[in-house]
Design an enzyme around this catalytic site. Structure first.
Site, short mmCIF file in Angstrom:
data_model
loop_
_atom_site.label_atom_id
_atom_site.label_comp_id
_atom_site.label_asym_id
_atom_site.label_seq_id
_atom_site.Cartn_x
_atom_site.Cartn_y
_atom_site.Cartn_z
NE ARG A 162 -4.20 -1.71 0.32
CZ ARG A 162 -4.35 -2.99 -0.02
NH1 ARG A 162 -3.36 -3.64 -0.60
NH2 ARG A 162 -5.48 -3.62 0.20
CB SER A 237 -8.96 -1.61 3.74
OG SER A 237 -9.19 -2.88 3.19
CD GLU A 333 -5.94 1.04 2.08
OE1 GLU A 333 -6.70 1.80 1.45
OE2 GLU A 333 -5.94 -0.19 1.96
N1 EPU Z 1 -11.16 -10.88 9.61
C1 EPU Z 1 -11.90 -10.93 10.77
N2 EPU Z 1 -12.89 -10.01 10.93
C2 EPU Z 1 -13.17 -9.07 10.00
C3 EPU Z 1 -12.41 -9.02 8.83
C4 EPU Z 1 -11.40 -9.93 8.64
O1 EPU Z 1 -11.69 -11.77 11.62
O2 EPU Z 1 -14.10 -8.30 10.23
C5 EPU Z 1 -10.14 -11.91 9.38
C6 EPU Z 1 -10.61 -12.88 8.30
O3 EPU Z 1 -11.36 -13.92 8.83
C7 EPU Z 1 -9.31 -13.39 7.73
C8 EPU Z 1 -8.40 -12.18 7.85
O4 EPU Z 1 -8.97 -11.32 8.84
O5 EPU Z 1 -8.78 -14.42 8.52
C9 EPU Z 1 -8.20 -11.46 6.54
O6 EPU Z 1 -9.45 -11.02 6.06
P1 EPU Z 1 -9.73 -10.70 4.49
O7 EPU Z 1 -9.31 -11.85 3.66
O8 EPU Z 1 -11.13 -10.22 4.38
O9 EPU Z 1 -8.70 -9.57 4.11
P2 EPU Z 1 -8.19 -8.27 4.89
O10 EPU Z 1 -6.81 -8.51 5.35
O11 EPU Z 1 -9.19 -7.87 5.91
C10 EPU Z 1 -7.10 -7.23 2.73
C11 EPU Z 1 -7.11 -5.94 1.97
C12 EPU Z 1 -8.42 -5.79 1.18
C13 EPU Z 1 -8.48 -6.95 0.21
C14 EPU Z 1 -8.44 -8.26 1.01
C15 EPU Z 1 -8.38 -9.47 0.11
C16 EPU Z 1 -5.77 -4.39 3.28
C17 EPU Z 1 -5.76 -3.18 4.13
N3 EPU Z 1 -6.96 -4.82 2.89
O12 EPU Z 1 -8.16 -7.19 3.69
O13 EPU Z 1 -8.34 -4.60 0.43
O14 EPU Z 1 -9.66 -6.89 -0.57
O15 EPU Z 1 -7.23 -8.31 1.83
O16 EPU Z 1 -7.12 -9.55 -0.48
O17 EPU Z 1 -4.70 -4.93 2.97
C18 EPU Z 1 -8.97 -2.29 0.27
O18 EPU Z 1 -7.77 -2.03 0.29
O19 EPU Z 1 -9.85 -1.41 0.16
C19 EPU Z 1 -9.39 -3.69 0.41
C20 EPU Z 1 -10.67 -4.04 0.54
#
Ligand code: EPU
Length: 337
Positions: A162, A237, A333
């Protein structure tokens, strides 16, 4: 090009915040951009792309230049590879869909990310195991002070999670006008390793997915977790996933063995901010019209009339609580304006 006064920006930011620009102009070509920059030299300027990664907490006391420059062009190709250039004002998801429809692979995992092409290198957008840096060849930027166009190679963009040189050393100095990607025409590198992609494909009994299948699976996953900004104002995010030391992680992991994590190297571990925020009890919470999305705690939402200040206050409350609870500082972010 007409410079408009006191222009409402509510429809130009995906949070749907009601704020106004002191002055506003929309440019539809690189030449128009150069002209506006030259004629308004010395004035405070604000460059607006898709408005999908910012939180407006006040009116913008500047000339807002809306980058509305469109066009997609193949600049080179051979049997296996295509170099395709998209102008900064192209809608990102529209561009992804165009590439998939032409059989060009490499950005299908970035389906349905809001915003425009021009903003993608600034924060090296990423999702589902892919980042812009994996396929971007170069981007062109116009120097705001001199109106000269410079080509930045992938390496020169200094990409990280990012992050890019445009958020660091060159912040505020360039307007990205176009981005060129190297995509595959054959031998696509299908990446279904992240999270729920394989499960989503299995639901449809797809064993050998095409780039179109992967794009559709990711679109379905995102639609199930992330709110559509047209229905519920948001900026994706709101926070970055924090990177903590292996030492701190080990201590926390003893207490929270269910904590999801990605080991980056011997010294660093990335932890999902969404999980930390959920553990602190914020998921689905609402304070007036500002809230935390019920299906993804990393996303703050505007139920209608939240102000930027209210959303910012909520984000600070979340940061403080996560810090008190886990000793982890989470960073925004989105750009707070
Ligand atoms: N999780 C929770 N609770 C929540 C959300 C997530 O426990 O409310 C846990 C999930 O169960 C999982 C882990 O956190 O074990 C990761 O969750 P997820 O796969 O949804 O991805 P993220 O890390 O929350 C990142 C990016 C997203 C992108 C997703 C998929 C960042 C800041 N965000 O989210 O990007 O879509 O991975 O690759 O790196 C964005 O930048 O706007 C965005 C949506």
């Amino acid at each position: 090009m007409e410079i408009l006064k006191n222009y409402p920006l509510q429809h130009l930011n995906t949070f749907g915040i009601a704020a106004a620009a002191k002055e506003f102009v929309s440019v539809t070509s690189v030449a128009e951009l150069a002209e506006v920059l030259k004629e308004n030299a010395g004035k405070p300027l604000f460059i607006l792309g898709g408005g999908s990664n910012m939180l407006l907490t006040q009116d913008i006391n500047a000339l807002v230049i809306h980058i509305n420059i469109n066009g997609i062009e193949v600049v080179w190709q051979d049997e296996n590879t295509v170099h395709i250039k998209a102008m900064a004002g192209e809608n990102w998801h529209g561009f992804v869909q165009y590439c998939i429809s032409k059989g060009y692979g490499g950005i299908e995992n970035l389906s349905l990310i809001p915003g425009n092409v021009g903003t993608t290198p600034i924060q090296n957008i990423g999702a589902y195991g892919t980042e812009i840096k994996d396929t971007m060849v170069s981007c062109e930027g116009m120097n705001i002070a001199t109106q000269q166009l410079t080509t930045f190679t992938n390496e020169e963009c200094e990409f990280a999670y990012r992050e890019s040189v445009f958020k660091g050393r060159l912040k505020g100095m360039y307007v990205i006008t176009s981005v060129t990607f190297a995509l595959t025409r054959t031998h696509h590198k299908i990446n279904t390793s992240y999270g729920d992609i394989a499960a989503e494909l299995a639901k449809h009994s797809i064993n050998v997915p095409t780039i179109k299948d992967v794009g559709a699976a990711i679109t379905a996953i995102r639609q199930s977790k992330l709110p559509d900004p047209k229905e519920l104002g948001n900026s994706g995010s709101f926070f970055k996933n924090p990177i903590i030391s292996a030492e701190q992680f080990e201590k926390l992991y003893v207490k929270h063995p269910q904590m999801p994590h990605y080991i980056l190297n011997e010294f660093e571990v990335k932890v999902p901010a969404g999980w930390l925020i959920e553990q602190c009890g914020f998921k689905g919470s609402r304070y007036g019209d500002a809230g935390v999305h019920a299906r993804q705690a990393l996303v703050l939402v505007n139920y209608g009339n939240a102000t930027g200040a209210e959303l910012l206050a909520l984000s600070k409350k979340i940061q403080d609580t996560v810090l008190d609870t886990f000793g982890i500082a989470i960073e925004a972010e989105v750009n707070v304006v």
